[in-house]
Design a protein around this motif. Structure first.
Motif, mmCIF file in Angstrom:
data_model
loop_
_atom_site.group_PDB
_atom_site.id
_atom_site.type_symbol
_atom_site.label_atom_id
_atom_site.label_comp_id
_atom_site.label_asym_id
_atom_site.label_seq_id
_atom_site.Cartn_x
_atom_site.Cartn_y
_atom_site.Cartn_z
ATOM 1 N N GLY A 127 0.826 -1.414 -0.426
ATOM 2 C CA GLY A 127 -0.425 0.159 0.261
ATOM 3 C C GLY A 127 1.084 1.585 -0.381
ATOM 4 N N CYS A 128 -0.120 2.647 0.487
ATOM 5 C CA CYS A 128 1.215 3.646 -0.409
ATOM 6 C C CYS A 128 0.063 4.488 -0.346
ATOM 7 N N PRO A 129 0.323 5.209 1.756
ATOM 8 C CA PRO A 129 0.506 4.478 2.615
ATOM 9 C C PRO A 129 -1.064 2.677 2.787
ATOM 10 N N PRO A 130 -0.321 1.958 3.254
ATOM 11 C CA PRO A 130 -2.399 0.695 3.546
ATOM 12 C C PRO A 130 -2.499 1.627 4.707
ATOM 13 N N ARG A 131 -3.534 0.967 4.372
ATOM 14 C CA ARG A 131 -5.049 1.821 5.392
ATOM 15 C C ARG A 131 -4.746 0.978 6.260
ATOM 16 N N PRO A 132 -5.194 1.557 7.568
ATOM 17 C CA PRO A 132 -5.599 1.004 8.787
ATOM 18 C C PRO A 132 -6.372 -0.813 8.828
ATOM 19 N N GLU A 133 -6.444 -1.207 8.529
ATOM 20 C CA GLU A 133 -7.255 -2.422 7.993
ATOM 21 C C GLU A 133 -6.249 -2.920 7.410
ATOM 22 N N GLY A 134 -5.387 -2.735 6.517
ATOM 23 C CA GLY A 134 -4.550 -3.377 6.161
ATOM 24 C C GLY A 134 -3.226 -3.630 7.278
ATOM 25 N N LEU A 135 -3.005 -2.427 8.073
ATOM 26 C CA LEU A 135 -2.241 -2.596 9.271
ATOM 27 C C LEU A 135 -2.680 -3.756 9.969
ATOM 28 N N LEU A 136 -3.611 -3.774 9.673
ATOM 29 C CA LEU A 136 -4.314 -5.013 11.788
ATOM 30 C C LEU A 136 -3.713 -5.868 10.940
ATOM 31 N N TYR A 137 -4.674 -6.085 9.199
ATOM 32 C CA TYR A 137 -4.712 -7.402 8.712
ATOM 33 C C TYR A 137 -3.147 -7.856 8.714
ATOM 34 N N GLY A 138 -2.550 -7.499 8.926
ATOM 35 C CA GLY A 138 -1.028 -7.754 8.726
ATOM 36 C C GLY A 138 -0.510 -8.194 10.295
ATOM 37 N N LEU A 139 -0.618 -7.583 11.296
ATOM 38 C CA LEU A 139 -0.634 -7.632 12.780
ATOM 39 C C LEU A 139 -1.348 -9.344 13.107
ATOM 40 N N LEU A 140 -2.611 -9.374 12.568
ATOM 41 C CA LEU A 140 -3.403 -10.607 12.506
ATOM 42 C C LEU A 140 -2.128 -11.945 11.616
ATOM 43 N N THR A 141 -1.922 -11.988 10.736
ATOM 44 C CA THR A 141 -0.894 -12.510 9.982
ATOM 45 C C THR A 141 -0.011 -12.901 11.071
ATOM 46 N N LEU A 142 0.898 -11.832 11.344
ATOM 47 C CA LEU A 142 2.052 -11.982 12.300
ATOM 48 C C LEU A 142 1.494 -13.272 13.417
ATOM 49 N N GLN A 143 0.189 -12.632 14.137
ATOM 50 C CA GLN A 143 -0.330 -13.400 15.646
ATOM 51 C C GLN A 143 0.160 -14.620 14.544
ATOM 52 N N LYS A 144 -0.863 -14.887 13.159
ATOM 53 C CA LYS A 144 -1.015 -16.357 13.161
ATOM 54 C C LYS A 144 0.098 -17.692 13.204
ATOM 55 N N MET A 145 1.459 -16.368 12.531
ATOM 56 C CA MET A 145 2.791 -16.403 12.213
ATOM 57 C C MET A 145 3.260 -17.391 13.410
ATOM 58 N N ILE A 146 3.057 -16.078 14.576
ATOM 59 C CA ILE A 146 3.717 -17.459 15.436
ATOM 60 C C ILE A 146 2.518 -18.022 16.347
ATOM 61 N N ARG A 147 1.550 -18.242 15.786
ATOM 62 C CA ARG A 147 0.777 -19.627 16.729
ATOM 63 C C ARG A 147 1.370 -20.534 16.601
ATOM 64 N N SER A 148 1.042 -20.512 15.082
ATOM 65 C CA SER A 148 2.405 -21.969 14.378
ATOM 66 C C SER A 148 3.263 -22.717 14.654
ATOM 67 N N GLY A 149 4.225 -21.828 15.490
ATOM 68 C CA GLY A 149 5.624 -21.579 15.485
ATOM 69 C C GLY A 149 5.428 -22.934 16.744
ATOM 70 N N GLU A 150 6.577 -23.534 16.430
ATOM 71 C CA GLU A 150 7.770 -23.996 17.146
ATOM 72 C C GLU A 150 8.417 -23.494 17.878
ATOM 73 N N THR A 151 7.863 -23.365 19.621
ATOM 74 C CA THR A 151 8.515 -22.319 20.115
ATOM 75 C C THR A 151 9.680 -23.691 21.076
ATOM 76 N N VAL A 152 9.116 -23.949 21.340
ATOM 77 C CA VAL A 152 9.723 -25.170 22.669
ATOM 78 C C VAL A 152 11.350 -25.952 21.736
ATOM 79 N N ARG A 153 10.764 -26.377 20.874
ATOM 80 C CA ARG A 153 11.428 -27.499 19.971
ATOM 81 C C ARG A 153 13.119 -27.106 19.187
ATOM 82 N N GLU A 154 11.670 -25.909 18.351
ATOM 83 C CA GLU A 154 13.157 -25.297 17.527
ATOM 84 C C GLU A 154 12.502 -24.003 17.419
#
Lengths: 175, 220
Positions: B143-170
């Motif tokens: 975006g140039c710049p992205p809408r706030p909704e876009g930034l929120l979607y990016g944050l939710l994507t990051l949360q999704k990424m963190i939740r799917s991570g293997e924190t203990v083993r790797e």
């Protein structure tokens, strides 16, 4: 242009009387006067424009340079002054050759000039004599060359830190 | 979050031994990390206005996702939202800031300039072509710049990424979620070559030819 050249403006006439021979050429457009003056006379001319009762330029609006790469002298330093009390403006131009790329600093007359001259030095490499702190202001000190000169290579990159290779930009991997 | 902290205890209250719950370590750690992402206050140009709108303005409240506590110090921050053009003079400072952040640290790049250099991609002596050439980036928000909704979607994507991570083993491995898919039969290489051809076509301009093709003004 020729008809405009015949009409001489008040400020131009004032400068011609005060500094005979220093004004090389002049013109005016819609009431705004432009004078091209001798390089060695820039400091006394600016002093006169600021202090004289008939010009009273209290404000330095802009200072920049133009690179006419095919002409000689190559650079042109452009000053814009404005009088707030008398409500008139003047544009003063000075030609600076490439081999002797120096001009007197006018930072003593207007304090605002300081950073304008540093920017001009940074982008065009014009040296302002007697400037108190003539360093790069926008680019970093390790930068080589002057980026707004017309002969600066257009694709030349001078990164400060080494760039890391980007492989993952389109590669999201497995979910 | 309300489900776990408010509704679940009530539901479990009548059962014997209900004050002890078994779960995966990863699930708890990732749940905690994903819902308390503290951003670093870092904005370099116009995208920063949009980034300030997202946590600050009432309609796009970033606090809903636990990411409103903008920290002025990188030592206290988990997430770096890159907002705005990164110039070469800024690049060493940006890398220092990133290295000062404690692990685990996440980076969101918002806007065209931080993703690829944006309008300065052609012939700029001062702009970094993409912030990911300086530091690793987890989520890109175009975006140039992205809408706030876009930034929120990016944050939710990051949360999704963190939740799917293997924190203990790797702990070092991150699984990036796929946010968009390419159509069938088109590879990333096709898109890259097409983009390059478009860029070259845009960058080469014959000024003389363009001037000759322009219509002459008449009737003056």
């Amino acid at each position: 242009m020729s008809t405009e050249q015949e009409e001489i403006g008040n400020l131009t006439q004032l400068l011609q009387e005060q500094f005979p021979g220093a004004v090389q050429s002049y013109h005016q457009h819609r009431g705004d006067e432009t004078v091209l003056v001798e390089r060695s006379q820039i400091l006394p001319i600016c002093q006169f424009l600021r202090d004289d009762e008939r010009s009273k330029m209290e404000m330095m609006i802009d200072l920049t340079a133009v690179d006419y790469i095919k002409e000689s002298p190559r650079f042109e330093v452009v000053y814009h002054f404005k009088s707030l009390s008398l409500e008139h403006r003047i544009r003063v131009k000075v030609r600076v050759p490439e081999e002797d790329c120096e001009i007197d600093s006018i930072h003593e007359l207007w304090l605002a000039v300081d950073w304008y001259e540093r920017e001009c030095y940074d982008m065009y490499g014009i040296i302002f004599k007697n400037h108190p702190n003539l360093q790069r202001i926008l680019m970093y000190s390790q930068f080589e060359g002057y980026p707004l000169r017309k002969d600066y290579p257009i694709g030349r990159q001078q990164p400060l830190v080494e760039m890391r290779p980007v492989n993952e930009r389109h590669d999201y991997g497995e979910l | 979050m309300g489900l776990i902290t408010e509704k679940l205890p009530k539901m479990m209250a009548g059962m014997p031994g209900s004050d002890i719950i078994f779960t995966r370590m990863d699930a708890v750690i990732n749940w905690a990390r994903a819902n308390s992402l503290w951003p670093l206050t870092f904005g370099t140009s116009c995208c920063a206005i949009e980034m300030m709108m997202a946590p600050g303005a009432s309609r796009h409240d970033l606090a809903r996702f636990g990411a409103e506590v903008a920290r002025p110090s990188p030592r206290q921050a988990d997430m770096l939202i890159l907002a705005g053009t990164i110039v070469k003079r800024m690049a060493p400072r940006l890398r220092t800031l990133y290295e000062q952040m404690p692990e685990p640290r996440y980076v969101i790049a918002t806007g065209a300039c931080t993703i690829s250099g944006g309008p300065f991609i052609y012939h700029s002596y001062s702009t970094v072509r993409g912030a990911d050439t300086i530091i690793p980036v987890d989520v890109y928000v175009p975006g140039c710049p992205p809408r706030p909704e876009g930034l929120l979607y990016g944050l939710l994507t990051l949360q999704k990424m963190i939740r799917s991570g293997e924190t203990v083993r790797e702990p070092g491995i991150r699984h990036k979620p796929v946010t968009s898919e390419t159509p069938e039969g088109i590879t990333i290489e096709d898109i890259k070559s097409e983009m390059l051809a478009l860029l070259e076509k845009d960058a080469v301009v014959d000024v003389r030819k363009a001037a000759e093709q322009m219509e002459r003004p008449t009737g003056i």
